[in-house]
Design an enzyme around this catalytic site. Structure first.
Site, PDB file in Angstrom:
ATOM      1  N   SER A 283       0.831  -1.201   0.000  1.00  0.00           N
ATOM      2  CA  SER A 283       0.000   0.000   0.000  1.00  0.00           C
ATOM      3  C   SER A 283       0.871   1.258   0.000  1.00  0.00           C
ATOM      4  O   SER A 283       1.772   1.393   0.810  1.00  0.00           O
ATOM      5  CB  SER A 283      -0.900  -0.026   1.232  1.00  0.00           C
ATOM      6  OG  SER A 283      -1.689   1.107   1.242  1.00  0.00           O
ATOM      7  N   GLY A 284       0.609   2.132  -0.911  1.00  0.00           N
ATOM      8  CA  GLY A 284       1.370   3.383  -0.991  1.00  0.00           C
ATOM      9  C   GLY A 284       2.597   3.294  -1.882  1.00  0.00           C
ATOM     10  O   GLY A 284       3.355   4.262  -1.999  1.00  0.00           O
TER      11      GLY A 284
ATOM     12  N   THR B  21      -1.621   2.556  -8.085  1.00  0.00           N
ATOM     13  CA  THR B  21      -2.705   3.271  -8.770  1.00  0.00           C
ATOM     14  C   THR B  21      -2.142   4.331  -9.706  1.00  0.00           C
ATOM     15  O   THR B  21      -2.595   4.470 -10.853  1.00  0.00           O
ATOM     16  CB  THR B  21      -3.640   3.920  -7.729  1.00  0.00           C
ATOM     17  OG1 THR B  21      -4.080   2.866  -6.853  1.00  0.00           O
ATOM     18  CG2 THR B  21      -4.828   4.573  -8.369  1.00  0.00           C
TER      19      THR B  21
ATOM     20  N   ASN C  27      -1.206   5.524   3.086  1.00  0.00           N
ATOM     21  CA  ASN C  27      -1.402   6.175   1.789  1.00  0.00           C
ATOM     22  C   ASN C  27      -2.604   7.105   1.874  1.00  0.00           C
ATOM     23  O   ASN C  27      -3.676   6.701   2.307  1.00  0.00           O
ATOM     24  CB  ASN C  27      -1.645   5.085   0.726  1.00  0.00           C
ATOM     25  CG  ASN C  27      -1.780   5.643  -0.665  1.00  0.00           C
ATOM     26  OD1 ASN C  27      -1.739   6.855  -0.863  1.00  0.00           O
ATOM     27  ND2 ASN C  27      -1.940   4.765  -1.625  1.00  0.00           N
TER      28      ASN C  27
ATOM     29  N   SER D 167      -5.448   5.700  -0.636  1.00  0.00           N
ATOM     30  CA  SER D 167      -5.301   4.237  -0.709  1.00  0.00           C
ATOM     31  C   SER D 167      -6.533   3.601  -1.353  1.00  0.00           C
ATOM     32  O   SER D 167      -7.668   3.936  -1.017  1.00  0.00           O
ATOM     33  CB  SER D 167      -5.109   3.703   0.703  1.00  0.00           C
ATOM     34  OG  SER D 167      -4.914   2.329   0.639  1.00  0.00           O
ATOM     35  N   SER D 168      -6.269   2.718  -2.308  1.00  0.00           N
ATOM     36  CA  SER D 168      -7.385   2.018  -2.967  1.00  0.00           C
ATOM     37  C   SER D 168      -7.910   0.989  -1.968  1.00  0.00           C
ATOM     38  O   SER D 168      -7.167   0.113  -1.539  1.00  0.00           O
ATOM     39  CB  SER D 168      -6.895   1.293  -4.209  1.00  0.00           C
ATOM     40  OG  SER D 168      -6.091   2.151  -4.971  1.00  0.00           O
TER      41      SER D 168
ATOM     42  N   GLY E 141      -2.541  -3.356  -2.167  1.00  0.00           N
ATOM     43  CA  GLY E 141      -1.231  -3.975  -1.883  1.00  0.00           C
ATOM     44  C   GLY E 141      -1.249  -4.768  -0.603  1.00  0.00           C
ATOM     45  O   GLY E 141      -2.196  -4.717   0.183  1.00  0.00           O
TER      46      GLY E 141
ATOM     47  N   GLU F 225      -0.834  -5.831   2.998  1.00  0.00           N
ATOM     48  CA  GLU F 225      -1.014  -4.962   4.172  1.00  0.00           C
ATOM     49  C   GLU F 225      -0.659  -5.676   5.465  1.00  0.00           C
ATOM     50  O   GLU F 225      -1.086  -6.805   5.695  1.00  0.00           O
ATOM     51  CB  GLU F 225      -2.469  -4.486   4.244  1.00  0.00           C
ATOM     52  CG  GLU F 225      -2.784  -3.425   3.213  1.00  0.00           C
ATOM     53  CD  GLU F 225      -4.198  -2.905   3.292  1.00  0.00           C
ATOM     54  OE1 GLU F 225      -5.008  -3.485   4.030  1.00  0.00           O
ATOM     55  OE2 GLU F 225      -4.486  -1.914   2.591  1.00  0.00           O
TER      56      GLU F 225
HETATM   57  N1  LIG Z   1       5.073   8.198 -10.113  1.00  0.00           N
HETATM   58  C1  LIG Z   1       4.748   8.945  -9.089  1.00  0.00           C
HETATM   59  N2  LIG Z   1       5.088  10.243  -9.071  1.00  0.00           N
HETATM   60  C2  LIG Z   1       4.753  11.034  -8.061  1.00  0.00           C
HETATM   61  N3  LIG Z   1       4.095  10.621  -6.973  1.00  0.00           N
HETATM   62  C3  LIG Z   1       3.728   9.334  -6.909  1.00  0.00           C
HETATM   63  C4  LIG Z   1       4.029   8.438  -7.963  1.00  0.00           C
HETATM   64  N4  LIG Z   1       3.545   7.244  -7.628  1.00  0.00           N
HETATM   65  C5  LIG Z   1       2.944   7.388  -6.422  1.00  0.00           C
HETATM   66  N5  LIG Z   1       3.066   8.641  -5.994  1.00  0.00           N
HETATM   67  C6  LIG Z   1       2.567   9.195  -4.707  1.00  0.00           C
HETATM   68  O1  LIG Z   1       2.311   8.118  -3.856  1.00  0.00           O
HETATM   69  C7  LIG Z   1       0.981   8.110  -3.433  1.00  0.00           C
HETATM   70  C8  LIG Z   1       0.494   6.686  -3.314  1.00  0.00           C
HETATM   71  O2  LIG Z   1       0.422   6.107  -4.564  1.00  0.00           O
HETATM   72  P1  LIG Z   1      -0.734   5.101  -4.953  1.00  0.00           P
HETATM   73  O3  LIG Z   1      -2.032   5.580  -4.491  1.00  0.00           O
HETATM   74  O4  LIG Z   1      -0.556   4.826  -6.363  1.00  0.00           O
HETATM   75  O5  LIG Z   1      -0.319   3.852  -4.117  1.00  0.00           O
HETATM   76  P2  LIG Z   1      -0.933   2.404  -4.180  1.00  0.00           P
HETATM   77  O6  LIG Z   1       0.186   1.491  -4.457  1.00  0.00           O
HETATM   78  O7  LIG Z   1      -2.036   2.408  -5.146  1.00  0.00           O
HETATM   79  O8  LIG Z   1      -1.444   2.180  -2.730  1.00  0.00           O
HETATM   80  P3  LIG Z   1      -2.718   1.376  -2.280  1.00  0.00           P
HETATM   81  O9  LIG Z   1      -2.389  -0.051  -2.347  1.00  0.00           O
HETATM   82  O10 LIG Z   1      -2.906   1.866  -0.924  1.00  0.00           O
HETATM   83  O11 LIG Z   1      -3.805   1.780  -3.191  1.00  0.00           O
HETATM   84  C9  LIG Z   1       0.224   8.881  -4.461  1.00  0.00           C
HETATM   85  O12 LIG Z   1      -0.902   9.499  -3.903  1.00  0.00           O
HETATM   86  C10 LIG Z   1       1.247   9.909  -4.906  1.00  0.00           C
HETATM   87  O13 LIG Z   1       1.256  10.992  -4.022  1.00  0.00           O
HETATM   88 MG   LIG Z   2      -3.966   2.268  -5.119  1.00  0.00          MG
END
Ligand SMILES: Nc1ncnc2c1ncn2[C@@H]1O[C@H](COP(=O)(O)OP(=O)(O)OP(=O)(O)O)[C@@H](O)[C@H]1O
Ligand SMILES: [Mg+2]
Length: 1018
Positions: free
Chosen positions: A107-108, A112, A157, A160-161, A386, A388
């Protein structure tokens, strides 16, 4: 576009971990850190992309970057998520291979964001057009809608999805998007009613309260203040960097683009408001006579408002919170609910309401973006929650981690195990690489007989008292022996003294680490039960969306069968997902979270090391290094590259393998770069593949040029032949035409010449005939004249006919004239005068009508006679005559003496001075030629007597000299002479008048010529 960087040029650290030397976990981490510090967040392991979350926006996702990576080979430029997206998209478009992008990480870690980058890249590079752009927009705009309803701020996050999402994007044969299908997996609905500390409910609640207009809020019977709502945690209601109000507008706009109707949006917001209202309903106990407490709604205002919003009869819902009806066969038993049960019922309703609303949203979006059922190319993008590990892990974490185990397994399946097995299968020499296969953990969870999920279902369905503890007991019995299962009370006495493992928990050693699960709530959450009274109350609502969401509340369709459990449903949907993924070509993005602080520039080594370990990245590199970057069955390989070698192009007749061997030998690919398996060729290095691809690309260009050349040649030749043929036809026709024209001309000319010739001949003949006829007639006429009366005609003699009988008057007249003229000419010939020009004779005119001709003949004859006469003159004679002519002009008809002098020749020097010695002296006195020398009588004016004198005339003067002596008496220059006068009589006088001089003596001299002819030259 210019190649700015390649995988090998100007690289920070190593772009592809396969090239890392020496390979160790430390060097791996060091390389990642080095690149991360230099803003290089992407690194490859072969074709797998490792993405490290930068937690800040980097300038590497611009449209220019999209263009840079467009249509480029994967290894050509520095590592980027766009390279993977491009590779996947091109394989899909050009090779018709369905693709899936598997984005994993905790997660994070940025899953996404990565999925959105992939989608936006594909949207940017695929085709354009009004319809295509609309589809793209709909696909892209589905994200904000789903994120608003399905994402929340967690401690890990801020976005977070809280649901799993798999999106199949469908493309047509050209690679233009047609639409898609979204599958959602298990929304974390418990969050609706309760959020862990430091976390929030789903974004939409906050967005609605912050962003909706006063009017909307009033309609929804809501206030802006978060604190008024029990379901909204207050400690992190606002999140740094999140503008809920702006996001609300974005979501509404996105809903509009996706295709939601205005009344649908309103219904959705009403449901969201209803959930908030539901959370505010509180209960109080009311004692019953049977000694049990019965719950009652404390303050009915929220209940009332919620019922008004959803069109539910308040009393029905109120009753549903106090009683529960249980149906068994034909019996209906109603039991009262105590306060705790009422709260449970309320929360269950809120969770169900929200999760069903979320599923409806997904279905509604799918309706907008769905494609008619035909075979399409598909690219799946998986963005699932992701792995957790929280302090307190419950059923949701268990499910989420199970899903991640399955994804890890599919990764192992497709990359590690499958790869190694393939080498063995193909007979390639291979040293096995050890890796952890998590199939055993998956089995622990999903095994149908003794898996944790099966045990949970069994407990849920079992009659009797079922609690979370009974479930744990069951696990303790069944799973005790499993090496990845740990529990304090398990038969396995190993953990008896493990105080980190509480009694109400069990621990699973996941591939990503050990996770402690508290069993509390497992049974309930798995049952996911909603009291029938509640679902029926919802069904009765006068609100179309609510009615749709609770179909089981329809009393006509009462189903006594238990609905499938949440665990069962999830396992089934994960199973479907895995099968779906296995049919596609996988592309991996493995996301890594560099720190726990959601902060930029921080690279926590221990955290990353942990992720590198559990993601199996080291094993991935080892297998990749030991193995081959690329493999392909011989037939397609030969087909793809056969144009690179003369022996294999255009056809190779032998077995495909031999063809490939010949081909590679011809291309001088080093032997260590290749391995020949049973059915496939293995290429060790990506660069070798790249080399082959490059050669192929060049060769294709050459072949295309050749084809173009031959085609152009053929086209030109065909055209030329056609032109030639046409030209021959045109020329033939033209020649024919020209010849025809020429022929016509010659013909008409010939005809004309012929006609002229014939005309001429005819006229000639006619003339001859006419002449002949005239002659005959003339003869006849002459004969007639001769004979007096007789006329001979062509028809024979006509005797005793008068003259002219048988002929026209005109003819007779002509004949007569002819005869007369003949006579005239013959007479003239006989009487011609002499040739002397002065002969005046000329025969008399015989006929009056010939008067003109007669005179003219005379004139002509005279001229001719004169000419003849003149032509016999010599030059001297001519001069004499000229003098005579001049004298004639002077004297003719003016001097009586003149006619007699004409016949006398003019001598000039009558005295012959030069010959006569007497005049010798005189002769010498005159230098010039003497024009006239004669003896004259000079008349003396005084007495009238004459004295003989010699008169000499030269060109310049005249001289008077004594006749006897020859002595010069006077010499007068001619200029002094003003005039010469002669008399008209037949005498020899002439007077010379001199200019007036002082001596009057010589003013005038009158002389008499002795000879008389001397003075006047005739
Ligand atoms: N390529 C990137 N460039 C800039 N910031 C990023 C990038 N990827 C992720 N982030 C930052 O990290 C944060 C978390 O990313 P994201 O929501 O994609 O995580 P996740 O893997 O989908 O987590 P989860 O499993 O909780 O959904 C985003 O809100 C953004 O602020
Ligand atoms: Mg996500």
């Amino acid at each position: 576009m210019e190649v700015k960087t390649s995988l090998l040029d100007n690289m920070i650290g190593v772009g592809d971990m396969v090239l890392l030397e020496p390979l160790s976990e430390d060097s791996f981490l060091e390389n990642l850190r080095n690149r991360f510090d230099h803003n290089e967040i992407y690194t490859y392991i072969g074709s797998v992309v490792i993405s490290v979350n930068p937690y800040r926006s980097l300038p590497i996702f611009t449209p220019e970057k999209v263009e840079e990576y467009r249509n480029r080979n994967f290894y050509e430029l520095s590592p980027h998520i766009y390279a993977l997206a491009d590779e996947a998209y091109r394989s899909l478009r050009d090779q018709d291979k369905d693709q899936c992008i598997l984005i994993t990480g905790e997660s994070g870690a940025g899953k996404t964001e990565a999925s959105k980058l992939v989608m936006s890249y594909v949207a940017a590079v695929c085709g354009k057009g009004q319809e295509v752009n609309k589809v793209k927009e709909q696909l892209l705009q589905s994200n904000p809608v789903l994120e608003a309803f399905g994402n929340a701020k967690t401690v890990r996050n801020d976005n977070s999805s809280r649901f799993g999402k798999y999106m199949d994007i469908e493309f047509d044969f050209k690679g233009d998007p047609l639409g898609g299908v979204i599958s959602n997996y298990l929304l974390e609905k418990s969050r609706v009613v309760k959020q862990p500390r430091g976390e929030r409910n789903f974004h939409i609640f906050y967005q609605l309260l912050s962003g909706a207009s006063e009017d909307t809020l009033k309609k929804l019977k809501l206030g802006r203040d978060f604190s008024k709502y029990n379901y909204l945690s207050l400690d992190s209601a606002t999140v740094n960097g999140l503008d809920d109000a702006a996001n609300f507008r974005t979501v509404r706009n996105a809903m509009q683009i996706v295709g939601f109707m205005e009344d649908e949006v309103q219904s959705v917001l009403e449901l969201v408001a209803a959930v908030l209202k539901l959370g505010n309903i509180e209960f109080k106990p009311e004692s019953r006579c049977n000694g049990f407490d019965e719950s009652r709604v404390k303050d009915k205002n929220d209940l009332k408002e919620m019922c008004e919003l959803l069109g539910i009869e308040q009393s029905v819902l109120e009753r549903a919170f106090s009683y529960r009806t249980v149906e068994a066969k034909m019996e209906k038993v109603s039991t009262t609910l105590n306060v705790a049960q009422a709260y449970y019922a309320r929360d269950a309703l809120a969770k169900n309401l929200y999760s069903r609303l979320f599923s409806w949203l997904v279905t509604r979006i799918n309706e907008s973006i769905k494609v008619a059922k035909t075979r399409h190319k598909v690219m799946g993008v998986l963005d699932i929650y992701g792995f957790e590990i929280f302090e307190d892990n419950s059923f949701e974490q268990f499910i989420i981690n199970y899903c991640n185990e399955k994804l890890q397994q599919i990764f192992i399946e497709l990359t590690l195990r499958e790869e190694q097995e393939e080498y063995v299968r193909e007979g390639i020499e291979w040293t096995n690489i050890e890796y952890f296969n998590n199939a055993i953990i998956c089995d622990l969870i999903e095994n149908n007989q003794n898996g944790i999920l099966a045990m949970l279902d069994e407990e849920c369905l079992r009659p009797g008292t079922v609690t979370d503890d009974t479930f744990l007991d069951k696990l303790n019995t069944v799973c005790a022996e499993h090496q990845h299962f740990e529990s304090r009370l398990s038969k396995n006495s190993k953990f008896l003294t493990d105080h980190s493992l509480p009694h109400s928990c069990f621990r699973i050693q996941h591939y990503a680490g050990k996770v402690l699960y508290r069993v509390e709530g497992f049974v309930d959450k798995n049952n996911d039960l909603l009291y029938r009274d509640l679902s029926q109350a919802m069904y009765k609502a006068n609100h179309s969306l609510i009615k749709q969401l609770f179909p089981e509340g329809n009393p006509a369709k009462v189903n006594l069968k238990r609905p499938p459990t949440a665990g069962f449903q999830f396992k089934a949907s994960v199973g479907t997902l895995m099968r779906n993924l296995q049919t596609k070509n996988p592309n991996y993005i493995r996301c890594i979270k560099p720190n726990d602080k959601k902060a930029a520039h921080i690279f926590t080594e221990s955290l990353v090391r942990h992720q590198v370990r559990y993601l199996g990245l080291m094993e991935n590199v080892r297998v990749r290094r030991a193995g081959y970057a690329f493999r392909q069955p011989y037939e397609p390989c030969l087909e793809r590259y056969k144009m690179l070698c003369k022996q294999t192009w255009p056809h190779w007749r032998g077995p495909a393998r031999e063809g490939v061997e010949v081909l590679m030998a011809d291309l001088q690919v080093p032997a260590e770069e290749l391995s020949y398996g049973r059915s496939k060729i293995f290429i060790r290095n990506p660069r070798t593949l790249f080399f082959l691809e490059e050669r192929r690309r060049q060769c294709l260009q050459d072949l295309a040029t050749l084809i173009q050349k031959i085609y152009r040649g053929w086209k030109c030749r065909t055209q030329f032949l056609l032109l030639k043929k046409s030209q021959v036809v045109v020329a033939a026709w033209y020649r024919r035409f020209a010849q025809q024209k020429k022929y016509q001309k010659i013909k008409s000319a010939t005809i004309m010449v012929q006609s002229f010739t014939r005309g001429w001949k005819a006229r000639k003949l006619l003339r001859e005939l006419k002449y002949q006829k005239r002659c005959e007639e003339a003869v006849t006429t002459i004969a007639a004249f001769w004979h007096g009366t007789q006329v001979i005609t062509r028809r024979g003699p006509a005797r005793h006919r008068p003259l002219g009988t048988g002929l026209s008057c005109h003819t007779v007249l002509i004949l007569r004239v002819c005869v007369q003229m003949q006579k005239y000419f013959l007479g003239l010939k006989k009487n011609m005068p002499s040739m002397s020009p002065i002969d005046k004779n000329w025969p008399a005119r015989p006929y009056l009508f010939l008067d003109g001709a007669h005179r003219e003949l005379r004139r002509i004859f005279h001229h001719w006679r004169c000419k003849k006469y003149r032509s016999q003159f010599t030059e001297e004679k001519k001069a004499v005559y000229e003098e005579k002519l001049e004298a004639s002009e002077i004297f003719k008809d003016k001097k009586a003496l003149y006619p007699s002098s004409v016949s006398q020749p003019f001598k000039g020097d009558y005295l012959e001075i030069s010959k006569n010695p007497k005049y010798q002296k005189l002769h010498s006195a005159v230098d010039e030629k003497v024009l006239l020398a004669d003896v004259v009588n000079k008349i003396n004016r005084a007495n009238g007597k004459g004295a003989a004198r010699i008169f000499l005339l030269t060109k310049n003067s005249f001289v008077l000299a004594d006749q006897k002596t020859g002595q010069v008496k006077a010499s007068v220059p001619l200029p002094d002479l003003t005039s010469v006068s002669v008399s008209t009589q037949s005498d020899g006088f002439f007077a010379l008048k001199l200019k007036e001089v002082r001596e009057p003596r010589t003013a005038r001299a009158v002389m008499s010529s002795v000879s008389g002819a001397t003075a006047i030259r005739g």
